[in-house]
Design a protein around this motif. Structure first.
Motif, PDB file in Angstrom:
ATOM      1  N   LYS A  43      45.687   5.780  52.252  1.00 18.03           N
ATOM      2  CA  LYS A  43      46.996   5.140  52.233  1.00 18.03           C
ATOM      3  C   LYS A  43      47.857   5.722  51.108  1.00 18.03           C
ATOM      4  CE  LYS A  43      49.252   0.683  52.273  1.00 18.03           C
ATOM      5  NZ  LYS A  43      49.125  -0.747  52.217  1.00 18.03           N
TER       6      LYS A  43
ATOM      7  N   SER B  44      61.807   0.489  52.327  1.00 18.33           N
ATOM      8  CA  SER B  44      60.572   0.465  53.109  1.00 18.33           C
ATOM      9  C   SER B  44      60.750   1.306  54.362  1.00 18.33           C
ATOM     10  CB  SER B  44      60.225  -0.970  53.530  1.00 18.33           C
ATOM     11  OG  SER B  44      60.088  -1.798  52.406  1.00 18.33           O
TER      12      SER B  44
ATOM     13  N   MET C  11      59.712   1.898  58.006  1.00 17.20           N
ATOM     14  CA  MET C  11      59.138   1.009  59.012  1.00 17.20           C
ATOM     15  C   MET C  11      58.925   1.745  60.335  1.00 17.20           C
ATOM     16  SD  MET C  11      59.101  -1.737  57.148  1.00 17.20           S
ATOM     17  CE  MET C  11      58.607  -2.967  58.333  1.00 17.20           C
TER      18      MET C  11
ATOM     19  N   SER D 105      54.691  -1.908  63.996  1.00 13.05           N
ATOM     20  CA  SER D 105      54.052  -2.766  63.001  1.00 13.05           C
ATOM     21  C   SER D 105      55.093  -3.375  62.066  1.00 13.05           C
ATOM     22  CB  SER D 105      53.051  -1.947  62.178  1.00 13.05           C
ATOM     23  OG  SER D 105      52.510  -2.720  61.133  1.00 13.05           O
TER      24      SER D 105
ATOM     25  N   GLN E 167      54.144  -4.057  59.077  1.00  8.81           N
ATOM     26  CA  GLN E 167      53.657  -3.531  57.805  1.00  8.81           C
ATOM     27  C   GLN E 167      54.386  -2.220  57.512  1.00  8.81           C
ATOM     28  OE1 GLN E 167      51.370  -5.023  55.887  1.00  8.81           O
ATOM     29  NE2 GLN E 167      51.382  -3.453  54.337  1.00  8.81           N
TER      30      GLN E 167
END
Length: 138
Positions: A26, A118, A120, A124, A126
């Motif tokens: 990750k 973020s 995206m 998801s 997440q």
């Protein structure tokens, strides 16, 4: 007795051994993304958001979720917005429209802020990667 003990410890040992590998994977994916924000005087205490450049976004990035927050003793949310990824990585000036208000500290004081970006995907909730652009506004 040995079999019972092994049944308890083997799964725990596997989790301990696999967690660093998952975390490393990750981190590598997120390591490359960076953001640059072009702040000008027109963005101070304004509803006009600055241009934001996102570089080295993760594969599969469909959109960017952006938030401006003031951090310190209390965190305050100053709005933001979402922007569809067209491949350029550019969120244009004025592109953030979700109740956005630019950094606006009281006269004679400085405050710490951050744009939270973020990456995206549509598959998801997440984020694929999250980056902060921290700055102080006087």
């Amino acid at each position: 007795m040995f079999v019972k003990t092994a049944r308890l410890f083997v799964p725990a040992l596997l989790v301990i051994l696999l967690l660093p590998a998952c975390a490393a994977q990750k981190t590598e994916q997120e390591q490359g993304m960076s953001i640059t924000v072009t702040l000008r005087d027109v963005h101070r205490c304004s509803r006009i958001s600055p241009e934001i450049l996102v570089a080295d976004m993760p594969a599969g990035t469909q959109s960017f979720d952006v938030r401006l927050v003031e951090y310190g003793e209390q965190e305050r949310f100053f709005g933001g917005g979402s922007w569809a990824n067209d491949g350029s990585g550019i969120i244009p000036e004025g592109g953030l429209t979700r109740h956005y208000r630019g950094p606006c500290p009281p006269a004679g004081q400085s405050r710490d802020y951050a744009f939270v970006v973020s990456a995206m995907s549509k598959d998801s909730m997440q984020p694929l990667a999250v980056r902060l652009y921290r700055f102080t506004q006087e």
